[in-house]
Design a protein around this motif. Structure first.
Motif, short mmCIF file in Angstrom:
data_model
loop_
_atom_site.label_atom_id
_atom_site.label_comp_id
_atom_site.label_asym_id
_atom_site.label_seq_id
_atom_site.Cartn_x
_atom_site.Cartn_y
_atom_site.Cartn_z
N GLN A 86 0.82 -1.23 0.00
CA GLN A 86 0.00 0.00 0.00
C GLN A 86 0.85 1.27 0.00
O GLN A 86 0.37 2.34 -0.36
N VAL A 89 1.09 3.24 -3.32
CA VAL A 89 -0.20 3.71 -3.86
C VAL A 89 -0.04 4.77 -4.95
O VAL A 89 -0.81 4.80 -5.91
N TYR A 112 -1.42 -5.65 -0.27
CA TYR A 112 -1.86 -4.25 -0.37
C TYR A 112 -2.96 -4.04 0.68
O TYR A 112 -4.14 -4.06 0.39
N LYS A 115 -6.32 -0.93 1.92
CA LYS A 115 -6.73 -0.16 0.76
C LYS A 115 -7.20 -1.11 -0.33
O LYS A 115 -6.95 -2.32 -0.27
#
Length: 339
Positions: A86, A89, A112, A115
């Protein structure tokens, strides 16, 4: 979780795909899938040179793709696991470029957490359509689903659990699935050759009192057992660290809010199936009996009054309209609830 089991079954029957993108709010299911792949994708004797764990904050997408495109050394498969993905991002969409030349001998796993990818963008669409990729979205369980998941987890461990032990664990550990799984693993060691997790076992090994806890307090209130309720309140006042008022007040609010909803369901549908009622309330069928009992001693008007009392105690607990002790506030809550 059905989707998780489906992916694990697919791996066991059909083998690994080159890319696994594990995302979502619930980290536990991501960890379960990642741990399984980490334990099984590469033989133990090859892990030191054909298995790599990298972190999103320390690596760029280009670095990860370059690593994934390498060939395994003296083996059939390379495993690359991206933890804390994550943190990528801002650049994660660039990973779409990997599918122009996927390395079939690499298993690349993205963890990940907390999110999800933007499903309108190219990467998610590419992952979803590609035969080389598996996308797994790990969603948080609803409160009413926790007990069901716990029972299923216990069954998968070849154990049984008493309903009261289930309720104690859920009330004490909340919706933290990792903590619940860890505690069950500890209990499994203690059980040795036995299979049944009892309330006594939970009390002895996890430190949850089977007599003095919020589950028993709500049960006492539901049955209008004033003596039991005030005994538990006294215990709470002596152990405020493990029994914070804010948690008790929140549970009271949840209980009476659902009891108000229960009255409404019964009023509108006198023949409603108990399992359907439990589902509408967001509780397990085992917990429905408290509402059935409480509805007989707390009519709808009294339930509404109790909700107002709970809000009043909540404000007082936060220092509004004076400061009272934990003991005084809990006693006031009980007195006004029962009267």
């Amino acid at each position: 979780m059905n989707e998780l089991k489906k992916i694990l079954t697919s791996i066991k029957k059909e083998g690994y795909k080159p890319v696994y993108f594990l995302m979502g709010e619930e980290p536990y299911f991501i960890d379960v899938l990642c741990d399984y792949i980490t334990a099984n994708a590469v033989p133990e004797e090859e892990k030191s040179f054909n298995q790599m764990v990298v972190y999103g904050k320390d690596n760029s997408i280009n670095d990860i793709m370059s690593q994934a495109r390498q060939y395994p050394f003296m083996g059939d498969r390379m495993l690359v696991v991206v933890k804390e993905a994550q943190d990528l991002v801002k650049t994660i969409e660039q990973f779409s470029g990997y599918f122009k030349s996927v390395q079939p001998s690499t298993v690349l796993v993205f963890c990940y957490k907390y999110k999800t990818l933007d499903k309108r963008k190219e990467l998610y669409k590419t992952l979803s359509k590609s035969e080389f990729a598996e996308v797994f979205e790990s969603n948080k369980l609803k409160d009413y689903q926790i007990e069901g998941w716990l029972k299923s987890f216990v069954a998968d461990e070849n154990l049984d659990i008493e309903p009261k032990a289930t309720a104690m664990l859920v009330e004490f550990l909340g919706n933290d699935l990792s903590k619940i799984a860890n505690e069950i693993s500890k209990l499994k060691i203690v059980l040795k050759n036995d299979r049944l997790i009892t309330a006594d076992l939970v009390e002895e090994n996890i430190g949850i009192s089977k007599e003095y806890n919020n589950f028993e307090l709500i049960n006492a209130v539901a049955n209008k057992n004033e003596a039991k309720a005030f005994t538990i309140a006294k215990y709470f006042a002596l152990n405020t660290k493990n029994n914070p008022l804010v948690v008790t007040v929140a549970l009271f609010y949840n209980f009476f809010s659902r009891l108000l909803q229960y009255h409404g369901i019964i009023y509108k549908n006198t023949g409603t199936n108990p399992a359907d009622i439990a589902k509408q309330l967001g509780i397990s069928p085992y917990g429905l009996k408290d509402y059935q009992t409480a509805a007989k001693v707390y009519p709808m008007k009294k339930v509404s009054q109790n909700i107002a009392v709970i809000r009043e105690i909540d404000l007082k607990g936060k220092g509004v309209n004076g400061t009272l002790t934990h003991d005084d506030l809990l006693k006031e809550l009980l007195i006004k609830t029962f009267r």
